[in-house]
Design a protein around this motif. Structure first.
Motif, mmCIF file in Angstrom:
data_model
loop_
_atom_site.group_PDB
_atom_site.id
_atom_site.type_symbol
_atom_site.label_atom_id
_atom_site.label_comp_id
_atom_site.label_asym_id
_atom_site.label_seq_id
_atom_site.Cartn_x
_atom_site.Cartn_y
_atom_site.Cartn_z
ATOM 1 N N ALA A 126 0.882 -1.304 -0.058
ATOM 2 C CA ALA A 126 0.149 -0.138 -0.090
ATOM 3 C C ALA A 126 0.904 1.232 -0.039
ATOM 4 O O ALA A 126 0.665 2.222 -0.763
ATOM 5 C CB ALA A 126 -0.926 -0.238 1.153
ATOM 6 N N LEU A 127 1.988 1.240 0.633
ATOM 7 C CA LEU A 127 2.957 2.392 0.653
ATOM 8 C C LEU A 127 3.600 2.534 -0.569
ATOM 9 O O LEU A 127 3.739 4.011 -0.932
ATOM 10 C CB LEU A 127 3.944 2.018 1.796
ATOM 11 C CG LEU A 127 5.086 3.499 2.057
ATOM 12 C CD1 LEU A 127 4.084 4.634 2.733
ATOM 13 C CD2 LEU A 127 6.013 2.799 3.212
ATOM 14 N N ARG A 142 1.409 4.350 -3.129
ATOM 15 C CA ARG A 142 1.059 5.619 -3.062
ATOM 16 C C ARG A 142 2.029 6.472 -4.223
ATOM 17 O O ARG A 142 1.415 7.394 -4.336
ATOM 18 C CB ARG A 142 1.443 6.121 -1.780
ATOM 19 C CG ARG A 142 0.443 5.767 -0.626
ATOM 20 C CD ARG A 142 0.721 6.121 0.637
ATOM 21 N NE ARG A 142 -0.253 5.662 1.592
ATOM 22 C CZ ARG A 142 -1.397 6.256 2.026
ATOM 23 N NH1 ARG A 142 -1.604 7.377 1.287
ATOM 24 N NH2 ARG A 142 -2.307 5.689 2.799
ATOM 25 N N SER A 143 3.175 6.080 -4.379
ATOM 26 C CA SER A 143 4.007 6.971 -5.187
ATOM 27 C C SER A 143 4.457 6.155 -6.569
ATOM 28 O O SER A 143 5.324 6.601 -7.462
ATOM 29 C CB SER A 143 5.250 7.363 -4.421
ATOM 30 O OG SER A 143 6.012 6.152 -3.901
ATOM 31 N N ARG A 170 3.832 7.538 -9.756
ATOM 32 C CA ARG A 170 2.484 7.853 -10.020
ATOM 33 C C ARG A 170 2.531 9.325 -9.957
ATOM 34 O O ARG A 170 2.940 10.093 -9.326
ATOM 35 C CB ARG A 170 1.962 7.304 -8.895
ATOM 36 C CG ARG A 170 0.401 7.626 -8.866
ATOM 37 C CD ARG A 170 -0.363 6.902 -7.596
ATOM 38 N NE ARG A 170 -0.383 5.384 -7.610
ATOM 39 C CZ ARG A 170 -1.147 4.820 -8.253
ATOM 40 N NH1 ARG A 170 -2.222 5.233 -9.077
ATOM 41 N NH2 ARG A 170 -1.066 3.377 -8.286
ATOM 42 N N ARG A 172 -2.077 10.346 -6.602
ATOM 43 C CA ARG A 172 -1.807 9.829 -5.534
ATOM 44 C C ARG A 172 -3.038 10.227 -4.439
ATOM 45 O O ARG A 172 -3.833 11.015 -4.723
ATOM 46 C CB ARG A 172 -0.459 10.447 -4.867
ATOM 47 C CG ARG A 172 0.721 10.199 -5.681
ATOM 48 C CD ARG A 172 1.962 10.965 -5.331
ATOM 49 N NE ARG A 172 3.026 10.623 -6.049
ATOM 50 C CZ ARG A 172 4.059 11.232 -5.922
ATOM 51 N NH1 ARG A 172 4.544 11.924 -5.191
ATOM 52 N NH2 ARG A 172 5.088 10.790 -7.006
ATOM 53 N N PRO A 173 -3.226 9.280 -3.292
ATOM 54 C CA PRO A 173 -4.433 9.506 -2.614
ATOM 55 C C PRO A 173 -3.932 10.774 -1.601
ATOM 56 O O PRO A 173 -2.841 11.074 -1.494
ATOM 57 C CB PRO A 173 -4.225 8.158 -1.445
ATOM 58 C CG PRO A 173 -3.230 7.113 -2.364
ATOM 59 C CD PRO A 173 -2.520 7.830 -3.378
#
Length: 390
Positions: A356-357, A360-361, A384, A389-390
């Motif tokens: 998940a981490l 993010r990028s 990303r 990104r979130p």
């Protein structure tokens, strides 16, 4: 009404992510104890842990992974069409890249690697890509029945004409494996090379027919967009839960009992035949149950680890090698079975968080990026965009 599906199929990623914990729960024993697959019982074994793994995980999750591989094949077809690119050259490059990663994985980390098998069997699927969904299903059923019946008959023959297991020779091989894993990195690689011929025989004669069958079932499911619109196939999911799951559990219990209590015997050969016939039903039951679960936010928990499944699969072997072999701590044969089971939970929890981490990028996992570059013949963007990104 199910949650709307974004451009990337979240259910597919979540299923793949869930499959990874099953793969880890099986593969860990090839690192943790020299007795795994030896044909004799481990004196320090834990029958409860062994039974649970054999019943609920072993011979089931590589089938799920194979099904998802076949489903993803149809997505690759769609991607090539959108890019107006020739599909066959793309897939040949992809399978070659997968094979190279698989060979390196088998030699350096884990001789039970499945990637090379997928790369080879994927060529069969490539040759059959114009087959209809209906014919793919019937061919898959034929493969599963033929393989399962053959091994069941071999098991019966084995019971009628039993051959005693040479316990002393098997114990000596176990000791050699443990010594190699506790030696140096060079002895670890040498042991992997020694195991490769027997592992290859297991793959060819036991796993490959079932894996190809599940490729075909996944391919048919992809053509029908079964995971994209699961609510349109509720009759199938209901049947798998009410009939497939119970039959699969009975077969799994039979397999687990004989595998744990009669290793290396004709009874275990019979158990292999039974599980080849029934494990696909249990796997189908798992899928049906998980799809219901993934109508909730649970899908977002498993999807990230599934999006970078290739990298996570290799990472599992790296971690296990560092824990159990001379690449690191050399703890093979030293941890209780319950501790090994706990380690599986810890490793998977770390992978859930790291995946998940990472996403993010990043668009892809490291190996996913490499394989995509090989497939498309171009350098894909790795980062990303900030807006995504979130």
């Amino acid at each position: 009404m199910p949650v709307a599906t974004p451009s990337r199929l979240v259910r597919l990623d979540a299923l793949r992510g869930f499959a990874l914990v099953g793969i880890l729960a099986v593969n860990v024993w090839a690192f943790a104890t020299g007795y795994y697959g030896s044909g004799i019982a481990d004196p320090a074994g834990d029958p409860v842990v062994q039974f649970a793994v054999s019943m609920f995980v072993e011979t089931k999750f590589y089938l799920l992974f194979s099904f998802l591989f076949g489903y993803s094949f149809t997505l690759q077809m769609d991607a090539a069409a959108r890019a107006d690119a020739a599909f066959r050259p793309r897939m040949l490059r992809r399978h070659l890249g997968l094979a190279v990663i698989g060979v390196a994985h088998a030699v350096l980390l884990f001789p039970g690697d499945i990637l090379t098998t997928y790369a080879v069997l994927g060529l069969v699927l490539l040759a059959l890509r114009d087959i209809s969904a209906r014919r793919a299903v019937w061919l898959a059923i034929g493969l599963l029945l033929a393989s399962g019946v053959l091994w069941t008959l071999l098991g019966v023959l084995d019971l009628l004409t039993p051959t005693p297991v040479d316990g002393a020779a098997a114990a000596a091989r176990v000791a050699e494996t443990v010594a190699a894993y506790q030696g140096t990195p060079a002895t670890v690689v040498a042991e992997h090379l020694r195991q490769l011929p027997s592992t290859l025989a297991l793959v060819v004669f036991v796993q490959a027919p079932s894996a190809l069958a599940m490729f075909l079932l996944g391919f048919a499911a992809g053509k029908r967009q079964v995971l994209a619109e699961p609510w349109r196939h509720r009759t199938l999911w209901t049947w798998l839960l009410r009939a497939g799951l119970p039959i699969g559990l009975v077969g799994a219990a039979f397999y687990a009992y004989l595998t744990v209590h009669h290793p290396g015997s004709g009874a275990q050969t019979l158990a292999i035949g039974v599980t080849l016939l029934t494990a696909p039903l249990l796997t189908g039951g798992y899928v049906a149950a998980l799809l219901r679960l993934f109508e909730t936010r649970a899908a977002t928990v498993f999807a990230p680890v599934g999006r970078v499944a290739l990298s996570n699969y290799i990472l599992q072997s790296v971690i296990l090698s560092l824990v159990f072999t001379a690449y690191g701590l050399g703890l093979v044969g030293k941890l209780p079975y319950a501790a090994v089971a706990g380690l599986v939970v810890v490793i998977y929890a770390i992978q859930l968080a790291l995946s998940a981490l990472w996403l993010r990028s990043h668009r892809y996992g490291p190996l996913e990026w490499l394989l995509r570059a090989v497939t498309t013949g171009a350098r894909p963007a790795a980062a990303r965009p900030p807006a995504l990104r979130p």
